[in-house]
Design a protein around this motif. Structure first.
Motif, PDB file in Angstrom:
ATOM      1  N   UNK A   1       0.847  -1.197   0.000  1.00 23.94           N
ATOM      2  CA  UNK A   1       0.000   0.000   0.000  1.00 23.94           C
ATOM      3  C   UNK A   1       0.882   1.246   0.000  1.00 23.94           C
ATOM      4  N   UNK A   2       0.628   2.142  -0.950  1.00 23.80           N
ATOM      5  CA  UNK A   2       1.461   3.349  -1.088  1.00 23.80           C
ATOM      6  C   UNK A   2       0.698   4.611  -0.719  1.00 23.80           C
ATOM      7  N   UNK A   3       1.346   5.490   0.019  1.00 23.98           N
ATOM      8  CA  UNK A   3       0.778   6.799   0.310  1.00 23.98           C
ATOM      9  C   UNK A   3       1.656   7.877  -0.314  1.00 23.98           C
ATOM     10  N   UNK A   4       1.079   9.082  -0.479  1.00 22.37           N
ATOM     11  CA  UNK A   4       1.854  10.196  -1.042  1.00 22.37           C
ATOM     12  C   UNK A   4       2.090  11.237   0.047  1.00 22.37           C
ATOM     13  N   UNK A   5       3.371  11.551   0.236  1.00 22.59           N
ATOM     14  CA  UNK A   5       3.702  12.638   1.164  1.00 22.59           C
ATOM     15  C   UNK A   5       3.881  13.880   0.299  1.00 22.59           C
ATOM     16  N   UNK A   6       3.053  14.910   0.565  1.00 19.40           N
ATOM     17  CA  UNK A   6       3.089  16.141  -0.231  1.00 19.40           C
ATOM     18  C   UNK A   6       4.524  16.635  -0.374  1.00 19.40           C
ATOM     19  N   UNK A   7       5.050  16.979  -1.503  1.00 15.54           N
ATOM     20  CA  UNK A   7       4.314  17.052  -2.740  1.00 15.54           C
ATOM     21  C   UNK A   7       4.364  15.727  -3.489  1.00 15.54           C
ATOM     22  N   UNK A   8       5.528  15.081  -3.497  1.00 15.46           N
ATOM     23  CA  UNK A   8       5.661  13.976  -4.445  1.00 15.46           C
ATOM     24  C   UNK A   8       6.554  12.839  -3.975  1.00 15.46           C
ATOM     25  N   UNK A   9       6.570  12.557  -2.695  1.00 14.31           N
ATOM     26  CA  UNK A   9       7.311  11.380  -2.238  1.00 14.31           C
ATOM     27  C   UNK A   9       6.327  10.238  -2.023  1.00 14.31           C
ATOM     28  N   UNK A  10       6.767   9.032  -2.391  1.00 15.53           N
ATOM     29  CA  UNK A  10       5.899   7.867  -2.203  1.00 15.53           C
ATOM     30  C   UNK A  10       6.383   7.109  -0.964  1.00 15.53           C
ATOM     31  N   UNK A  11       5.445   6.850  -0.085  1.00 17.10           N
ATOM     32  CA  UNK A  11       5.771   6.201   1.184  1.00 17.10           C
ATOM     33  C   UNK A  11       5.076   4.838   1.304  1.00 17.10           C
ATOM     34  N   UNK A  12       5.790   3.904   1.929  1.00  9.19           N
ATOM     35  CA  UNK A  12       5.220   2.610   2.303  1.00  9.19           C
ATOM     36  C   UNK A  12       5.574   2.422   3.774  1.00  9.19           C
ATOM     37  N   UNK A  13       4.596   2.091   4.575  1.00  5.97           N
ATOM     38  CA  UNK A  13       4.841   1.894   6.016  1.00  5.97           C
ATOM     39  C   UNK A  13       5.639   3.052   6.627  1.00  5.97           C
ATOM     40  N   UNK A  14       5.224   4.271   6.335  1.00  6.27           N
ATOM     41  CA  UNK A  14       5.817   5.485   6.926  1.00  6.27           C
ATOM     42  C   UNK A  14       7.263   5.740   6.514  1.00  6.27           C
ATOM     43  N   UNK A  15       7.725   5.079   5.444  1.00 10.89           N
ATOM     44  CA  UNK A  15       9.081   5.349   4.952  1.00 10.89           C
ATOM     45  C   UNK A  15       9.065   5.562   3.447  1.00 10.89           C
ATOM     46  N   UNK A  16      10.041   6.341   2.960  1.00 11.09           N
ATOM     47  CA  UNK A  16      10.046   6.714   1.542  1.00 11.09           C
ATOM     48  C   UNK A  16      10.606   5.586   0.670  1.00 11.09           C
TER      49      UNK A  16
END
Ligand code: BTN
Length: 250
Positions: A101-116
């Protein structure tokens, strides 16, 4: 099957063993008239570049270092959304291939489990008078696996690898597909819905890093991908660019 509104594209991939930076290399090709759809991928970068003059750790074997050349026909203002659009495309591609599962940290970093796991660096050439974009180089770096011996000290607290097996080739084709699908529809800004859904900052305590660093709470991200924050005195601020760190409650 290809949706009707997608252009048929002739993607050309150039592979390199080693290069200083795929963005720098592709920029030179763009200046010489390289066509939209030209993609450069290197096994390693000796001078991988990140945003704000930072370096991007790019060892061989463990990462994907990829740059895509585009020549957008839409306005310069719309070109500024390519970065956030790419974040959605890369997050989707990583999820398709790795099932993480991937999240986006503004503006454009992709994070998995709270890490980039991935960063994006877009560099463009613009003719502001004619409101025309000459070209944009979209640089994408993904930590496919954790290097033997781990990440260097300066990034080991925030970086992680996907560690989902040999997914590099699948990732390349998924990123290309998701990227061009969203790119063709970019002026509609529809991707912003998915951007917001994937945001890991909304509602979080963050630190805005800059000349004047301050802590605040991220309230929302608007249609222009601006971050709305509220400081501890209740003042609202709208940030259109910049760097933040999230104060995760681990
Ligand atoms: C960031 O995290 O600040 C952005 C990192 C972007 C890295 C990619 S790797 C491929 C391309 N070539 C570079 O030199 N940088 C981008």
């Amino acid at each position: 099957m290809e949706p009707n509104n997608c252009k048929k594209r002739n993607l050309k991939i150039q592979r390199l063993k080693t290069v200083d930076s795929t963005n720098t290399y592709l920029k030179a090709l763009a200046e010489q008239g390289g066509e939209e759809g030209l993609i450069v991928i290197a096994d390693e970068q000796t001078l991988g570049r990140g945003r704000r003059g930072k370096s991007f750790f790019s060892p061989s074997e463990t990462g994907l270092y990829m740059s895509i050349l585009i020549r957008p026909e839409f306005s310069v203002e719309d070109s500024l959304f390519i970065t956030s659009m790419t974040a959605v495309a890369v997050a989707k591609a990583i999820e398709n291939v790795s099932k993480r599962k991937c999240g986006i940290k503004w503006v454009n970093d992709i994070y998995v489990d709270q890490k980039k796991v991935s960063g994006i660096l877009c560099e463009g050439s613009f003719d502001y008078k004619a409101n025309k974009t000459n070209y944009v180089i979209v640089g994408i770096g993904v930590n496919i696996s954790t290097p033997e011996g781990g990440f260097p000290d300066d990034i080991k607290c925030i970086a992680t690898g996907l560690d989902s097996g040999d997914i590099k080739e699948a990732l390349i084709s998924n990123i290309s597909e998701e990227f061009f699908r969203l790119y063709d529809a970019l002026p509609s800004h529809k991707y912003m819905e998915e951007y917001r859904e994937r945001s890991i900052v909304i509602g979080e305590r963050i630190c805005v890093i800059g000349e004047r660093s301050f802590e605040c709470t991220a309230i929302d991200i608007d249609e222009k991908c601006q971050l709305l924050v509220k400081d501890d005195s209740g003042n609202l601020n709208t940030l259109s660019s910049g760097e933040i760190s999230i104060k995760f409650a681990r």
